[in-house]
Design an enzyme around this catalytic site. Structure first.
Site, PDB file in Angstrom:
ATOM      1  N   GLY B  38     -10.925 -18.480 -27.891  1.00 44.92           N
ATOM      2  CA  GLY B  38     -11.567 -17.300 -28.465  1.00 44.92           C
ATOM      3  C   GLY B  38     -13.015 -17.503 -28.854  1.00 44.92           C
ATOM      4  O   GLY B  38     -13.707 -16.541 -29.176  1.00 44.92           O
ATOM      5  N   CYS B 247       5.176   7.468 -13.506  1.00 45.61           N
ATOM      6  CA  CYS B 247       4.240   7.549 -12.381  1.00 45.61           C
ATOM      7  C   CYS B 247       4.754   8.559 -11.361  1.00 45.61           C
ATOM      8  O   CYS B 247       5.917   8.537 -10.984  1.00 45.61           O
ATOM      9  CB  CYS B 247       4.092   6.173 -11.739  1.00 45.61           C
ATOM     10  SG  CYS B 247       3.186   6.201 -10.163  1.00 45.61           S
ATOM     11  N   CYS B 250       5.684   6.425  -7.983  1.00 45.32           N
ATOM     12  CA  CYS B 250       6.729   5.385  -7.900  1.00 45.32           C
ATOM     13  C   CYS B 250       7.722   5.488  -9.045  1.00 45.32           C
ATOM     14  O   CYS B 250       8.652   4.687  -9.124  1.00 45.32           O
ATOM     15  CB  CYS B 250       6.101   3.996  -7.858  1.00 45.32           C
ATOM     16  SG  CYS B 250       5.509   3.408  -9.457  1.00 45.32           S
ATOM     17  N   CYS B 272       0.250   5.164 -11.442  1.00 47.22           N
ATOM     18  CA  CYS B 272      -0.058   3.805 -11.885  1.00 47.22           C
ATOM     19  C   CYS B 272      -1.545   3.506 -11.674  1.00 47.22           C
ATOM     20  O   CYS B 272      -2.079   3.737 -10.589  1.00 47.22           O
ATOM     21  CB  CYS B 272       0.725   2.778 -11.064  1.00 47.22           C
ATOM     22  SG  CYS B 272       2.502   2.801 -11.284  1.00 47.22           S
ATOM     23  N   CYS B 278       2.063  -0.237  -7.906  1.00 43.52           N
ATOM     24  CA  CYS B 278       2.604   1.048  -7.468  1.00 43.52           C
ATOM     25  C   CYS B 278       3.055   0.955  -5.999  1.00 43.52           C
ATOM     26  O   CYS B 278       4.165   1.379  -5.642  1.00 43.52           O
ATOM     27  CB  CYS B 278       1.550   2.133  -7.625  1.00 43.52           C
ATOM     28  SG  CYS B 278       2.194   3.814  -7.558  1.00 43.52           S
TER      29      CYS B 278
HETATM   30 ZN   LIG Z   1       3.317   3.970  -9.593  1.00 43.49          ZN
END
Ligand SMILES: [Zn+2]
Lengths: 269, 308
Positions: B38, B247, B250, B272, B278
């Protein structure tokens, strides 16, 4: 505005809160202040007065660890009762002290506030800095403190750019006092304000100082402010303390010609 | 790390464009960044043959990491096919001759702008982020001398002031991108402008995550299996965006969706953002409301996201 001096904190045998020993600061060859000794007890208000260039601002910066001394030292008795030489604090310890047990009210609000952050965020910042992680609780404390400095609760989400000069100073005070500090530094806190606004602010400071038993070191060029707020006074000239004592005694019966000059030019009724 | 001469293009570049000395310098910065999770490590960034907004920080990190046998994936907002992603992929195909892929599982170096793939990352993979502004305190404290101290002291009250202001103004934490997070219990980092939806994927990821900021010349890293905890309040805990529908292509749920405008009558769909994910689901036979050949031109109306 009343003209009586601050009531003195009740005498006790408490150890000093803040002690400066032979505090000296040079800027290169130029003298900032030289061999200043002072002792401040809990609940005591000390005014440092003098003209511009007298060293009073340098002294305030040295006491508040914003500036390192060329020689001499500053001792502070922490909440745990241990007295420390402030030069030996780690940066983390110093910052914790600055945001918990100390406060600093500046003449220019933009140096003491976050102007783009709401009043609530300004007051809540210290709480968050020391681990406050409950929004509702932080906000409630902020509203409580706004009330104590006479700012309406419905201004909590407004930022200080929309506040008047007097409100900004009151917000600075709330932002500092929210962690219940024992020592507050003030640098010309009423400077540049209208007389009536000054009077209201001074009354508020007086009542908060009394209510919370605050120790205060206040730098001012305004002897009327010093008379109203402080128990003791130190007069500085050319980097040195030339006269000190109880505020009423020094202002009513100055020994040094320079102090007499200051008093006569400013305190004409 | 010599490059096979057969694939060498007409113009001769050193492998992955940067000279070996520069790559060693960047690798040292990356090693330091891994050792101090970090922490922003300054490095002597080089001018790259592309503008800063194109991810020159990520490109330099990728160039320093790539070996001849690595397989590279480049995504931009989740897509392998934007101009930016194609340009960077072509850049490394040309200068390093490495194999590239769009499949998350096949890549061992993934350079990304603004997303973390939906397919969980594996040990041995490196995710390289393009970072515009590495300093999470930048807009709260402009002085760099002061931000360095705040980091060193792990003094992050100011970031909570920012989150406080969010809640005071909007009723909730309105920060949805570049959501600040504490790495390994000390340094707070800006995770680059990924949606906060992706923050949980950073926590204890088996992959190495390296962040490169070109303009500001900083590199920071999250080593594998390191805690990454978003900042929040007890009564306003960190939450990720939720989507009210799956989505449209999909049927995936619990993934980050982009809104796609279908026509100028206000028709839109949510799909997506991760195009590889996807496509993979569609290839497996998953369908959404708009996957049928005669899909309607208007999608269901609905709020894009809820932050409750
Ligand atoms: Zn998708």
């Amino acid at each position: 505005m009343t003209s009586s001096a601050m009531p003195r904190p009740k005498a006790d045998d408490e150890a000093p809160l803040l002690v400066a020993e032979k505090l000296t600061r040079f800027y290169g060859a130029r003298l900032g202040c030289r061999e200043v000794d002072l002792t401040l007890h809990p609940g005591e208000v000390l005014a440092i007065v003098g003209e511009s260039g007298s060293g009073k601002s340098t002294l305030l910066s040295l006491l508040s660890t914003e500036l390192a001394a060329s020689s001499g030292r500053v001792l502070y008795r922490q909440r745990d009762g241990v007295t420390r030489d402030l030069a030996t604090l780690s940066e983390a310890e110093r910052r914790l002290l600055l945001r918990t047990d100390w406060g600093f009210v500046r003449q220019h609000a933009e140096q003491g506030l976050r102007m783009a952050v709401s009043a609530g965020g300004n007051v809540g910042e210290r709480l968050m800095a020391v681990g406050g992680r409950h929004y509702g609780a932080i906000r409630q404390q902020a509203i409580d403190w706004l009330g104590r400095v006479e700012i309406e609760a419905d201004r909590v989400d407004d930022d200080p750019r929309s506040f008047s000069g007097g409100m900004r100073q009151r917000l600075q005070i709330a932002r500092n006092l929210v962690t219940r500090p024992r020592l507050v530094f003030m640098d010309e806190p009423t400077g540049g304000l209208d007389v009536s606004v000054q009077a209201r602010l001074l009354d508020l400071i007086r009542s908060l100082v009394a209510q919370f038993g605050l120790a205060v070191v206040i730098v001012t060029h305004d002897l009327a402010v010093a008379r109203l707020l402080s128990h003791r006074i130190m007069v500085m000239k050319s980097g040195r303390v030339i006269e000190e004592g109880l505020t009423d005694q020094v202002l009513d019966d100055p020994r040094e010609p320079y102090t007499q000059l200051l008093v006569s030019s400013v305190l004409v009724p | 790390m010599t490059h096979p001469a057969t694939a060498m293009p007409a113009i001769s570049y050193n492998f992955a464009y940067l000279d070996e000395q520069t790559k060693r310098m960047i690798r040292r910065a990356i090693l330091k960044a891994i050792a101090i999770p970090g922490y922003q490590v300054p490095f002597a960034g080089r001018e790259m043959p592309m503008p800063y907004g194109w991810g020159t920080g990520g490109v330099q990190v990728t160039a320093a990491l790539l070996g001849a046998d690595d397989v590279l994936k480049v995504i931009d907002q989740g897509s392998d096919d934007t101009t930016n992603a194609v340009a960077l992929r072509t850049f490394f195909e040309t200068t390093a001759g490495v194999k590239t892929t769009s499949h998350t599982a096949e890549a061992n170096v993934i350079q990304t702008r603004h997303r973390i793939p939906e397919t969980p990352l594996k040990p041995g993979q490196v995710l390289v982020y393009q970072v515009p502004i590495p300093e999470p305190l930048r807009f709260l404290e402009p002085r760099e001398t002061e931000t360095r101290k705040l980091h060193a002291l792990s003094d992050y009250g100011l970031i909570h002031v920012k989150l406080y202001e969010d809640i005071a103004r909007h009723g909730h934490i309105a920060t949805t991108y570049a959501y600040p997070a504490t790495v390994n219990g000390h340094y707070v980092m800006d995770p680059s402008p990924i949606p906060k939806f992706d923050n949980p994927k950073m926590d204890h990821s088996p992959a190495l995550q390296v962040f490169g900021a070109g303009r500001e010349k900083r590199i920071y890293a999250v080593p594998p299996y390191t805690s990454v905890v978003p900042l929040d309040f007890a009564d306003h805990p960190f939450t990720v965006q939720r989507f009210s529908q799956p989505c449209a292509l999909c049927g995936a749920e619990g993934v980050y969706l982009d809104e796609v405008i279908l026509d100028d009558q206000g028709g839109r769909m949510f799909v997506c953002s991760d195009t590889d994910y996807c496509a993979g689901r569609q290839a497996e036979g998953h369908t959404g409301t708009l996957s049928a050949p005669d899909a309607p031109t208007r999608a269901d109306e609905g709020p894009k996201e809820g932050c409750s």
